[in-house]
Design a protein around this motif. Structure first.
Motif, PDB file in Angstrom:
ATOM      1  N   PRO A 191      44.494  95.820 -14.232  1.00 40.35           N
ATOM      2  CA  PRO A 191      45.335  96.284 -13.118  1.00 40.35           C
ATOM      3  C   PRO A 191      46.044  95.121 -12.419  1.00 40.35           C
ATOM      4  O   PRO A 191      45.575  93.975 -12.448  1.00 40.35           O
ATOM      5  CB  PRO A 191      44.336  96.948 -12.161  1.00 40.35           C
ATOM      6  CG  PRO A 191      43.115  97.216 -12.969  1.00 40.35           C
ATOM      7  CD  PRO A 191      43.085  96.191 -14.056  1.00 40.35           C
ATOM      8  N   ALA A 192      47.147  95.430 -11.767  1.00 40.93           N
ATOM      9  CA  ALA A 192      47.999  94.414 -11.138  1.00 40.93           C
ATOM     10  C   ALA A 192      47.228  93.521 -10.167  1.00 40.93           C
ATOM     11  O   ALA A 192      47.440  92.305 -10.146  1.00 40.93           O
ATOM     12  CB  ALA A 192      49.172  95.087 -10.418  1.00 40.93           C
ATOM     13  N   ASP A 193      46.315  94.089  -9.356  1.00 38.89           N
ATOM     14  CA  ASP A 193      45.572  93.288  -8.377  1.00 38.89           C
ATOM     15  C   ASP A 193      44.723  92.209  -9.049  1.00 38.89           C
ATOM     16  O   ASP A 193      44.487  91.149  -8.474  1.00 38.89           O
ATOM     17  CB  ASP A 193      44.661  94.166  -7.513  1.00 38.89           C
ATOM     18  CG  ASP A 193      45.435  94.998  -6.508  1.00 38.89           C
ATOM     19  OD1 ASP A 193      46.646  94.749  -6.325  1.00 38.89           O
ATOM     20  OD2 ASP A 193      44.843  95.904  -5.912  1.00 38.89           O
ATOM     21  N   THR A 202      36.019  83.740   1.603  1.00 38.85           N
ATOM     22  CA  THR A 202      35.765  84.326   0.282  1.00 38.85           C
ATOM     23  C   THR A 202      35.385  85.793   0.431  1.00 38.85           C
ATOM     24  O   THR A 202      34.857  86.218   1.456  1.00 38.85           O
ATOM     25  CB  THR A 202      34.619  83.610  -0.462  1.00 38.85           C
ATOM     26  OG1 THR A 202      33.418  83.728   0.297  1.00 38.85           O
ATOM     27  CG2 THR A 202      34.933  82.161  -0.739  1.00 38.85           C
ATOM     28  N   GLU A 203      35.662  86.517  -0.625  1.00 33.64           N
ATOM     29  CA  GLU A 203      35.130  87.858  -0.800  1.00 33.64           C
ATOM     30  C   GLU A 203      34.115  87.716  -1.920  1.00 33.64           C
ATOM     31  O   GLU A 203      34.474  87.409  -3.062  1.00 33.64           O
ATOM     32  CB  GLU A 203      36.246  88.817  -1.196  1.00 33.64           C
ATOM     33  CG  GLU A 203      35.751  90.216  -1.471  1.00 33.64           C
ATOM     34  CD  GLU A 203      36.845  91.165  -1.948  1.00 33.64           C
ATOM     35  OE1 GLU A 203      36.480  92.289  -2.339  1.00 33.64           O
ATOM     36  OE2 GLU A 203      38.020  90.785  -1.952  1.00 33.64           O
ATOM     37  N   ASP A 230      38.550  96.736  -4.613  1.00 34.08           N
ATOM     38  CA  ASP A 230      37.776  97.976  -4.526  1.00 34.08           C
ATOM     39  C   ASP A 230      36.566  97.891  -5.463  1.00 34.08           C
ATOM     40  O   ASP A 230      36.480  96.977  -6.295  1.00 34.08           O
ATOM     41  CB  ASP A 230      38.654  99.202  -4.803  1.00 34.08           C
ATOM     42  CG  ASP A 230      39.163  99.294  -6.230  1.00 34.08           C
ATOM     43  OD1 ASP A 230      38.411  98.952  -7.172  1.00 34.08           O
ATOM     44  OD2 ASP A 230      40.310  99.740  -6.421  1.00 34.08           O
ATOM     45  N   PRO A 231      35.604  98.802  -5.326  1.00 34.06           N
ATOM     46  CA  PRO A 231      34.378  98.712  -6.128  1.00 34.06           C
ATOM     47  C   PRO A 231      34.622  98.663  -7.637  1.00 34.06           C
ATOM     48  O   PRO A 231      33.928  97.954  -8.361  1.00 34.06           O
ATOM     49  CB  PRO A 231      33.593  99.970  -5.727  1.00 34.06           C
ATOM     50  CG  PRO A 231      34.050 100.241  -4.329  1.00 34.06           C
ATOM     51  CD  PRO A 231      35.507  99.863  -4.308  1.00 34.06           C
ATOM     52  N   ARG A 268      33.467  95.666 -10.180  1.00 35.02           N
ATOM     53  CA  ARG A 268      32.677  95.928 -11.390  1.00 35.02           C
ATOM     54  C   ARG A 268      33.371  95.357 -12.626  1.00 35.02           C
ATOM     55  O   ARG A 268      32.715  94.796 -13.508  1.00 35.02           O
ATOM     56  CB  ARG A 268      32.422  97.429 -11.560  1.00 35.02           C
ATOM     57  CG  ARG A 268      31.357  97.984 -10.618  1.00 35.02           C
ATOM     58  CD  ARG A 268      30.938  99.396 -10.999  1.00 35.02           C
ATOM     59  NE  ARG A 268      32.040 100.349 -10.978  1.00 35.02           N
ATOM     60  CZ  ARG A 268      32.438 101.028  -9.905  1.00 35.02           C
ATOM     61  NH1 ARG A 268      31.808 100.862  -8.752  1.00 35.02           N
ATOM     62  NH2 ARG A 268      33.436 101.871  -9.979  1.00 35.02           N
ATOM     63  N   THR A 269      34.676  95.504 -12.680  1.00 29.13           N
ATOM     64  CA  THR A 269      35.441  94.976 -13.815  1.00 29.13           C
ATOM     65  C   THR A 269      35.279  93.462 -13.915  1.00 29.13           C
ATOM     66  O   THR A 269      35.040  92.922 -15.002  1.00 29.13           O
ATOM     67  CB  THR A 269      36.938  95.342 -13.677  1.00 29.13           C
ATOM     68  OG1 THR A 269      37.072  96.767 -13.742  1.00 29.13           O
ATOM     69  CG2 THR A 269      37.777  94.701 -14.767  1.00 29.13           C
ATOM     70  N   LEU A 270      35.385  92.773 -12.792  1.00 29.70           N
ATOM     71  CA  LEU A 270      35.266  91.307 -12.811  1.00 29.70           C
ATOM     72  C   LEU A 270      33.846  90.868 -13.166  1.00 29.70           C
ATOM     73  O   LEU A 270      33.664  89.904 -13.917  1.00 29.70           O
ATOM     74  CB  LEU A 270      35.694  90.726 -11.462  1.00 29.70           C
ATOM     75  CG  LEU A 270      37.194  90.834 -11.141  1.00 29.70           C
ATOM     76  CD1 LEU A 270      37.466  90.334  -9.729  1.00 29.70           C
ATOM     77  CD2 LEU A 270      38.035  90.068 -12.159  1.00 29.70           C
ATOM     78  N   LEU A 271      32.833  91.554 -12.645  1.00 31.46           N
ATOM     79  CA  LEU A 271      31.450  91.200 -12.974  1.00 31.46           C
ATOM     80  C   LEU A 271      31.172  91.426 -14.458  1.00 31.46           C
ATOM     81  O   LEU A 271      30.531  90.600 -15.116  1.00 31.46           O
ATOM     82  CB  LEU A 271      30.472  91.990 -12.103  1.00 31.46           C
ATOM     83  CG  LEU A 271      30.427  91.562 -10.635  1.00 31.46           C
ATOM     84  CD1 LEU A 271      29.750  92.628  -9.779  1.00 31.46           C
ATOM     85  CD2 LEU A 271      29.723  90.217 -10.480  1.00 31.46           C
TER      86      LEU A 271
END
Length: 195
Positions: free
Chosen positions: A46-48, A190-191, A13-14, A18-21
């Motif tokens: 988060p788990a995901d 890929t996503e 999700d968005p 954002r967290t990964l970026l």
């Protein structure tokens, strides 16, 4: 043959994107200050984002490639993979000098999260070319010790399957017209998302 839904995870999700970026940028900044990737505690996320997933991090400045490093197989939690690969793309990509502090503000970051790869079954190069889905497939090509991969984003500059495959063979260290029954190809999706 298309990738089956069972191996295609739900998209992030968005807020997860954002967290990964942000994590990638923090890891690069940490590298400038400390000389290593940002230490990540997966349980803080988060788990995901703790799932074992493979990712590539691509860096650009002014639309020009500045580094790209990743893993093809899931070996660690996604947050750890992103932090490690962001640092490596900035400081350890052998094609580029290490990133400097002034470049950080101009840096754009793209993350590509990979699905697990699936082997393709074919008996000829022509059959393989018919199986490839331009714009969607990332490919891993192997022949003996030779190995190379192209992310799906490479289709933007090589939109024709035959040219895509010829360049991939060259990346693997083979002649563009090389063919043998030793050629093995796996495909993944890929996503991808960027700042």
């Amino acid at each position: 043959m298309s990738l089956n839904r069972a191996i295609d995870p739900d998209p992030l999700d968005p807020s997860q994107r954002r967290t990964l970026l942000a994590l990638a940028r923090q890891s690069i900044a940490h590298g400038l200050d400390q000389g290593g990737p940002l230490p990540v505690v997966p349980s803080d996320y988060p788990a995901d984002l703790r799932e074992r997933r493979a990712a590539f991090v691509t860096l650009e400045t002014g639309g020009t490639l500045r580094g790209c490093i990743g893993h093809l197989e899931a070996i660690q939690p996604l947050v750890s993979d992103v932090a490690e690969n962001a640092f490596a793309a900035a400081f350890r990509d052998p094609r580029f000098r290490p990133l400097t502090r002034p470049e950080l503000a101009r840096l754009s970051i793209e993350i590509s999260v990979l699905t697990p790869s699936q082997p393709l079954s074919f008996t000829s190069e022509e059959e393989l070319l018919r199986m490839i889905e331009p714009g969607r497939d990332g490919l891993i090509l192997e022949a003996g010790a030779a190995r190379g991969t192209f992310l799906p984003t490479v289709w933007e500059s090589l939109p024709e399957p035959r040219a895509f495959l010829r360049h991939l063979k060259q990346k693997a260290g083979l002649r563009p017209d090389y063919w043998s029954d030793r050629v093995r190809v796996r495909r993944y999706r890929t996503e991808s998302f960027s700042e």
